[in-house]
Design a protein around this motif. Structure first.
Motif, PDB file in Angstrom:
ATOM      1  N   PRO A 157       0.795  -1.234   0.000  1.00 11.36           N
ATOM      2  CA  PRO A 157       0.000   0.000   0.000  1.00 11.36           C
ATOM      3  C   PRO A 157       0.823   1.278   0.000  1.00 11.36           C
ATOM      4  O   PRO A 157       0.286   2.352  -0.285  1.00 11.36           O
ATOM      5  CB  PRO A 157      -0.847  -0.120   1.275  1.00 11.36           C
ATOM      6  N   GLU A 158       2.129   1.173   0.295  1.00 10.09           N
ATOM      7  CA  GLU A 158       2.962   2.381   0.276  1.00 10.09           C
ATOM      8  C   GLU A 158       3.003   3.020  -1.117  1.00 10.09           C
ATOM      9  O   GLU A 158       3.273   4.214  -1.259  1.00 10.09           O
ATOM     10  CB  GLU A 158       4.384   2.064   0.738  1.00 10.09           C
ATOM     11  N   ILE A 159       2.703   2.222  -2.135  1.00 11.79           N
ATOM     12  CA  ILE A 159       2.748   2.744  -3.498  1.00 11.79           C
ATOM     13  C   ILE A 159       1.668   3.795  -3.730  1.00 11.79           C
ATOM     14  O   ILE A 159       1.784   4.635  -4.640  1.00 11.79           O
ATOM     15  CB  ILE A 159       2.584   1.583  -4.520  1.00 11.79           C
ATOM     16  N   LEU A 160       0.626   3.778  -2.901  1.00  7.17           N
ATOM     17  CA  LEU A 160      -0.457   4.744  -3.062  1.00  7.17           C
ATOM     18  C   LEU A 160       0.017   6.172  -2.804  1.00  7.17           C
ATOM     19  O   LEU A 160      -0.606   7.128  -3.271  1.00  7.17           O
ATOM     20  CB  LEU A 160      -1.618   4.387  -2.136  1.00  7.17           C
ATOM     21  N   VAL A 161       1.105   6.317  -2.056  1.00  9.54           N
ATOM     22  CA  VAL A 161       1.675   7.653  -1.853  1.00  9.54           C
ATOM     23  C   VAL A 161       2.074   8.251  -3.192  1.00  9.54           C
ATOM     24  O   VAL A 161       1.824   9.432  -3.466  1.00  9.54           O
ATOM     25  CB  VAL A 161       2.894   7.585  -0.906  1.00  9.54           C
ATOM     26  N   LEU A 162       2.677   7.443  -4.049  1.00  9.81           N
ATOM     27  CA  LEU A 162       3.108   7.919  -5.362  1.00  9.81           C
ATOM     28  C   LEU A 162       1.922   8.216  -6.280  1.00  9.81           C
ATOM     29  O   LEU A 162       2.018   9.065  -7.161  1.00  9.81           O
ATOM     30  CB  LEU A 162       4.018   6.887  -6.034  1.00  9.81           C
ATOM     31  N   GLY A 163       0.834   7.524  -6.079  1.00 11.99           N
ATOM     32  CA  GLY A 163      -0.299   7.697  -6.970  1.00 11.99           C
ATOM     33  C   GLY A 163      -1.317   8.725  -6.545  1.00 11.99           C
ATOM     34  O   GLY A 163      -2.000   9.315  -7.395  1.00 11.99           O
ATOM     35  N   PHE A 164      -1.424   8.972  -5.234  1.00 14.89           N
ATOM     36  CA  PHE A 164      -2.544   9.780  -4.768  1.00 14.89           C
ATOM     37  C   PHE A 164      -2.145  10.962  -3.889  1.00 14.89           C
ATOM     38  O   PHE A 164      -3.013  11.601  -3.295  1.00 14.89           O
ATOM     39  CB  PHE A 164      -3.542   8.890  -4.018  1.00 14.89           C
ATOM     40  N   MET A 165      -0.857  11.281  -3.818  1.00  7.85           N
ATOM     41  CA  MET A 165      -0.431  12.407  -3.002  1.00  7.85           C
ATOM     42  C   MET A 165      -1.061  13.716  -3.472  1.00  7.85           C
ATOM     43  O   MET A 165      -1.504  14.533  -2.680  1.00  7.85           O
ATOM     44  CB  MET A 165       1.091  12.524  -3.032  1.00  7.85           C
ATOM     45  N   ARG A 166      -1.104  13.923  -4.787  1.00  5.53           N
ATOM     46  CA  ARG A 166      -1.695  15.165  -5.302  1.00  5.53           C
ATOM     47  C   ARG A 166      -3.177  15.278  -4.946  1.00  5.53           C
ATOM     48  O   ARG A 166      -3.660  16.348  -4.581  1.00  5.53           O
ATOM     49  CB  ARG A 166      -1.517  15.257  -6.817  1.00  5.53           C
ATOM     50  N   TYR A 167      -3.900  14.163  -5.053  1.00  7.39           N
ATOM     51  CA  TYR A 167      -5.325  14.211  -4.735  1.00  7.39           C
ATOM     52  C   TYR A 167      -5.550  14.443  -3.237  1.00  7.39           C
ATOM     53  O   TYR A 167      -6.499  15.130  -2.846  1.00  7.39           O
ATOM     54  CB  TYR A 167      -5.997  12.924  -5.201  1.00  7.39           C
TER      55      TYR A 167
END
Length: 240
Positions: A157-167
């Motif tokens: 789930p740490e990968i979600l930082v790369l995908g959703f930080m802007r949102y």
């Protein structure tokens, strides 16, 4: 999304041609997108819905803040990138899609980033709308790739930082209005965006060794988090 300075009603006639050109280009890309998704075992419905929603925001942005009387090849290139991202979104729920195809499409979509900006400057069609269009396409690409990596089990789930930080940053702006202010141009921000998407594509690469997954994802996430914290600190200090 795709907001900006609102032009008065006397500019409506000037904005309509770009809207018509956008609709025509979108229809052609939607046809290709639907066929490509169906032929590669992706979800054509998901791809087309994602693309249609994005185009809806684009039409609104064109009518509100686009200053030119033609759409331009620059925006067509970005629109093509958006269609590629929509294709990838349709593959998230379709595990049968070839990972090499995912990697190839993602790499092509990423490689075209910058081409649209160069075309806009060359043709004199630069605009805040175009810059925002490019940025939102990059953000969606990151979100789709991160979701696919998580769903495939290749990363945690740490990968979600790369995908959703802007949102997450955009949502925080509703709680802290200071975060909605414009940020100055930053080479650091652009460079880390390249690192962010580049890391996601590297993790998507089928031959990336498992031992590299955690270091790459955590390092890229740390850099992205640091960059956002720098911007948040700058925005909050402006209100003091």
């Amino acid at each position: 999304m795709f907001g900006g300075d609102t032009y008065n009603a006397t500019r409506t006639a000037e904005v309509e041609p770009p809207v018509a050109q956008l609709c025509l280009a979108s229809a052609a890309l939607a046809l290709v997108l639907g066929v490509a998704s169906s032929m590669t075992a992706g979800s054509a419905a998901v791809s087309l819905v994602v693309f249609a929603v994005f185009v809806g925001f684009l039409i609104r942005g064109l009518r509100q803040s686009y200053p030119h009387d033609v759409l331009g090849l620059c925006n067509v290139v970005t629109l093509t990138r958006t269609a590629m991202v929509a294709f990838l979104a349709g593959a998230v729920l379709a595990p049968a899609v070839n990972p090499w195809l995912m990697f190839s499409v993602a790499t092509l979509a990423f490689s075209l980033d910058g081409v649209d900006g160069w075309l806009a400057r060359r043709s004199g069609l630069t605009s805040r709308f175009g810059a925002r269009f490019d940025m939102e396409t990059d953000a969606l690409l990151g979100a789709v790739l991160a979701t696919w990596l998580l769903a495939s089990g290749k990363t945690g789930p740490e990968i979600l930082v790369l995908g959703f930080m802007r949102y997450a940053f955009c949502l925080a702006g509703f709680l802290f209005p200071a975060l909605q202010a414009d940020l100055p141009a930053s080479f650091r921000r652009k460079a880390i965006c390249v690192v962010q998407i580049g890391a996601l594509i590297a993790l998507l690469f089928p031959l990336t060794p498992d031992i590299a997954v955690v270091p790459v994802s955590f390092l890229a996430a740390a850099l992205l988090t640091w960059s956002f914290l720098v911007d948040i600190n700058w925005l909050l200090r402006r209100t003091e």
